[in-house]
Design an enzyme around this catalytic site. Sequence first.
Site, short mmCIF file in Angstrom:
data_model
loop_
_atom_site.label_atom_id
_atom_site.label_comp_id
_atom_site.label_asym_id
_atom_site.label_seq_id
_atom_site.Cartn_x
_atom_site.Cartn_y
_atom_site.Cartn_z
N ASP A 106 43.04 -81.87 -35.43
CA ASP A 106 42.77 -80.97 -35.12
C ASP A 106 40.97 -80.22 -34.31
O ASP A 106 39.76 -79.77 -34.68
CB ASP A 106 42.33 -79.74 -36.13
CG ASP A 106 43.63 -80.15 -37.28
OD1 ASP A 106 44.46 -79.95 -36.45
OD2 ASP A 106 43.32 -79.74 -38.35
N ASN B 186 57.75 -71.71 -40.62
CA ASN B 186 56.13 -71.67 -41.25
C ASN B 186 55.02 -71.01 -40.64
O ASN B 186 54.09 -69.75 -41.09
CB ASN B 186 55.63 -73.43 -41.13
CG ASN B 186 56.50 -74.35 -42.23
OD1 ASN B 186 57.11 -73.93 -41.76
ND2 ASN B 186 55.97 -74.83 -42.67
N GLU C 199 51.35 -73.38 -33.76
CA GLU C 199 50.06 -73.48 -34.52
C GLU C 199 49.13 -73.42 -33.42
O GLU C 199 49.49 -74.25 -32.06
CB GLU C 199 49.87 -74.33 -35.92
CG GLU C 199 50.42 -75.13 -34.87
CD GLU C 199 50.34 -76.13 -37.11
OE1 GLU C 199 50.59 -75.69 -37.50
OE2 GLU C 199 50.14 -77.80 -36.57
N HIS D 254 47.80 -80.59 -31.25
CA HIS D 254 46.26 -79.12 -31.74
C HIS D 254 44.85 -79.58 -31.13
O HIS D 254 43.93 -79.72 -31.50
CB HIS D 254 45.63 -79.43 -33.40
CG HIS D 254 45.36 -78.26 -34.06
ND1 HIS D 254 45.63 -77.18 -34.78
CD2 HIS D 254 43.86 -77.93 -33.37
CE1 HIS D 254 44.92 -76.77 -35.05
NE2 HIS D 254 43.84 -76.56 -34.21
N ARG E 232 44.56 -89.18 -37.29
CA ARG E 232 44.33 -89.12 -36.47
C ARG E 232 43.39 -88.65 -35.55
O ARG E 232 42.88 -88.24 -36.14
CB ARG E 232 45.33 -87.21 -36.33
CG ARG E 232 46.70 -86.94 -37.30
CD ARG E 232 46.55 -85.88 -37.00
NE ARG E 232 46.63 -85.75 -38.89
CZ ARG E 232 46.85 -83.44 -39.31
NH1 ARG E 232 47.30 -83.22 -38.41
NH2 ARG E 232 46.23 -83.73 -40.16
#
Length: 314
Positions: free
Chosen positions: A14, A157, A194, A258, A291
Amino acid sequence: MSTLPKPLIPQRADPYIHKHTDGYYYFTASVPAYDGIELRRAKTLEGLATATPKMVWMKPQTGPYSELIWAPEIHFNDGAWYVYFAAAPSREIKHDLFQHRMYAISCKDADPIEGEWQFCGQIETPWDTFCLDATTFYHNDELYYCWAQKEPGVKGNSNLYLAKMSSPTEISGEITRLTIPELDWEIIGFWVNEGPNVLKRNGKIFLTYSASATDENYAMGLLYADLDSDLLDINSWTKVQEPVFRSNEPKSMFGPGHNSFTQDENGNDVLVYHCRQYTEIEGDPLWNPDRHTFTKSLNWDDNGMPVFGKPGEQ
């Protein structure tokens, strides 16, 4: 000898990079332990790789924001630094969702690395439901807040929402639901929209987001609107029907997303994103630390639209 693309910063998901007027790049991201907010800064993008990280805020041991500190973003709003992030009271999943809410910390000092940070509290929305991944941006001298949230009665979600802010820690007025997970590529594993981020170029405002589960199916989508349109009117926005950035198996780059945007030292647009370099994940992907933060050039076509290319390629 590994031929895998080299991350800018390993094990940082992120990622968010802010290029400030002081000539520094500021970096923050989710840390593998999800236990606080880490910042680093450097004069160059590459310099962030070796910059000393500083944990400027640690989660408390108990309470509503004492677990799973996710997706911080550092912004300079109304003359002060703010980090927006999501946190939960526990690791418990209720009604198939974590219990995250959105919060902010602020720093009034010029140097946010060495400055003093204050906890600002929760960013309230109309629903007391799972929410996360807030970003802010200025448009026509007004501050906007864009975030992901579970809306009661809407399957999935999280959807993306947009509102104006009356201060850097308070939204006000009309709220617009920008997009819900509805396309085939957005609902693999989980129904998710998101991680929004914004870039204004060529008379348009572009809003990227990420969708599906956080494995190799994670991918990025795109909305855009004319700069002179009413951003709170859903009819101002066009949703691209196919993902604009997705796994690149030949390069072993899986689940890119992200993202954020910055510029290199020459003013060229740069895409910042995280990606895994293998697909076989043992256990819950949430606790897999691999990640990594990558950057790549963001190009533009003759129509003024962004060309994202493929992860692992410049």
